[in-house]
Design a protein around this motif. Structure first.
Motif, mmCIF file in Angstrom:
data_model
loop_
_atom_site.group_PDB
_atom_site.id
_atom_site.type_symbol
_atom_site.label_atom_id
_atom_site.label_comp_id
_atom_site.label_asym_id
_atom_site.label_seq_id
_atom_site.Cartn_x
_atom_site.Cartn_y
_atom_site.Cartn_z
ATOM 1 N N GLY A 15 -20.418 -6.925 -29.803
ATOM 2 C CA GLY A 15 -19.720 -7.902 -30.638
ATOM 3 C C GLY A 15 -20.599 -8.402 -31.754
ATOM 4 N N THR A 16 -20.403 -9.661 -32.095
ATOM 5 C CA THR A 16 -21.069 -10.222 -33.271
ATOM 6 C C THR A 16 -22.375 -10.915 -32.945
ATOM 7 O OG1 THR A 16 -19.883 -12.302 -33.053
ATOM 8 C CG2 THR A 16 -18.848 -10.572 -34.376
ATOM 9 N N TYR A 17 -22.771 -10.824 -31.701
ATOM 10 C CA TYR A 17 -24.050 -11.414 -31.292
ATOM 11 C C TYR A 17 -24.052 -12.931 -31.426
ATOM 12 C CZ TYR A 17 -25.967 -6.643 -31.623
ATOM 13 O OH TYR A 17 -26.214 -5.306 -31.473
ATOM 14 N N LYS A 18 -22.918 -13.566 -31.253
ATOM 15 C CA LYS A 18 -22.909 -15.033 -31.281
ATOM 16 C C LYS A 18 -23.746 -15.559 -30.125
ATOM 17 C CE LYS A 18 -18.882 -15.728 -28.357
ATOM 18 N NZ LYS A 18 -17.464 -16.115 -28.296
ATOM 19 N N TYR A 19 -24.368 -16.694 -30.361
ATOM 20 C CA TYR A 19 -25.209 -17.297 -29.343
ATOM 21 C C TYR A 19 -24.417 -18.351 -28.569
ATOM 22 C CZ TYR A 19 -29.580 -15.497 -31.397
ATOM 23 O OH TYR A 19 -30.601 -14.703 -31.851
ATOM 24 N N ARG A 70 -27.080 -14.283 -25.484
ATOM 25 C CA ARG A 70 -25.973 -13.494 -26.000
ATOM 26 C C ARG A 70 -25.866 -12.192 -25.230
ATOM 27 N NH1 ARG A 70 -27.028 -8.861 -28.782
ATOM 28 N NH2 ARG A 70 -28.972 -8.647 -29.947
#
Lengths: 115, 112
Positions: B96-100, B92
């Motif tokens: 932001g939202t730290y999406k993987y 990541r």
């Protein structure tokens, strides 16, 4: 050790039906995610949720999908009208919020089969 | 070019061997790199995570990140049959939202 739990473990539904997948994140975690994994393919991000609203969603997460935190412990993913191509494993994940709070912990998944 | 690439295997090794698992990536914004282990029809289990470049060791596992080459590795020493699973790399960025973003996973079989 705290863990993310998901119910049901397996859901079979007919095309066009609504399904709700449930998750209980780790209790002090405030950031929640749904991912899916179609059989034989990679894990894909669907949506992230923080402070009672969607933070980010992928192209997969269209109007047929919605998420909700109906109470202080549950986090749900609803698919309004299922399609055959929605058949997949759906994973819920959660993480803490704060400096260095990076790790996402995944639940065991719900296997959704649409017939 | 795929954002994260990982050889799907299967990789078969004898018990006790050193295993090397690798991923390459194209997005230079990635800062955090994770390795998950996934048994068949189960959820991903976090093994290790590393920030930026360098090495990190935990027991029999060592994670390496080479950001200049956009290449990450997981080494398993003294591999055991119980290590047989699919190993997923994930990464990541730092905002932001730290999406993987996941690789496809490498299936490992350790033979007794």
């Amino acid at each position: 050790e705290p863990e993310v739990t998901q119910t049901p473990s397996h859901q079979v539904t007919q095309m066009g039906q609504e399904v709700i997948l449930r998750c209980v994140p780790i209790s002090n975690h405030l950031y929640f995610y749904w991912y899916r994994q179609i059989l034989g393919q990679k894990v894909e991000f669907l949506v992230s949720f923080y402070n009672n609203e969607i933070s980010e969603k992928s192209e997969i997460f269209d109007d047929q999908f919605s998420v909700e935190r109906p109470d202080g412990s549950n986090f749900t993913l609803k698919i309004r009208s299922t399609k055959l191509e929605d058949s997949a494993m759906y994973f819920c994940a959660s993480r803490e919020v704060g400096t260095g709070a990076n790790e996402q912990y995944f639940g065991p998944g719900t296997r959704l089969t649409v017939t | 070019q795929k954002e994260v690439e990982q050889d799907p295997g299967p990789l078969s090794v004898p018990e006790g061997a050193i295993v090397s698992l690798n991923c390459t990536y194209s997005n230079s914004a990635f800062q955090y790199f994770m390795w998950y282990r996934q048994y068949s029809r189960k959820g991903p289990e976090l093994l290790m995570y590393t920030y930026s470049s360098g090495n990190k060791e935990d027991g029999r596992f060592t994670a390496q990140v080479d950001k200049s080459s956009k290449y990450i590795s997981l080494f398993i020493r003294d591999s055991q049959p119980s290590d047989s699973a699919t190993y997923l790399c994930a990464m990541r960025g730092n905002s932001g939202t730290y999406k993987y973003i996941f690789g496809t996973g490498t299936r490992l079989k350790v033979l007794a």
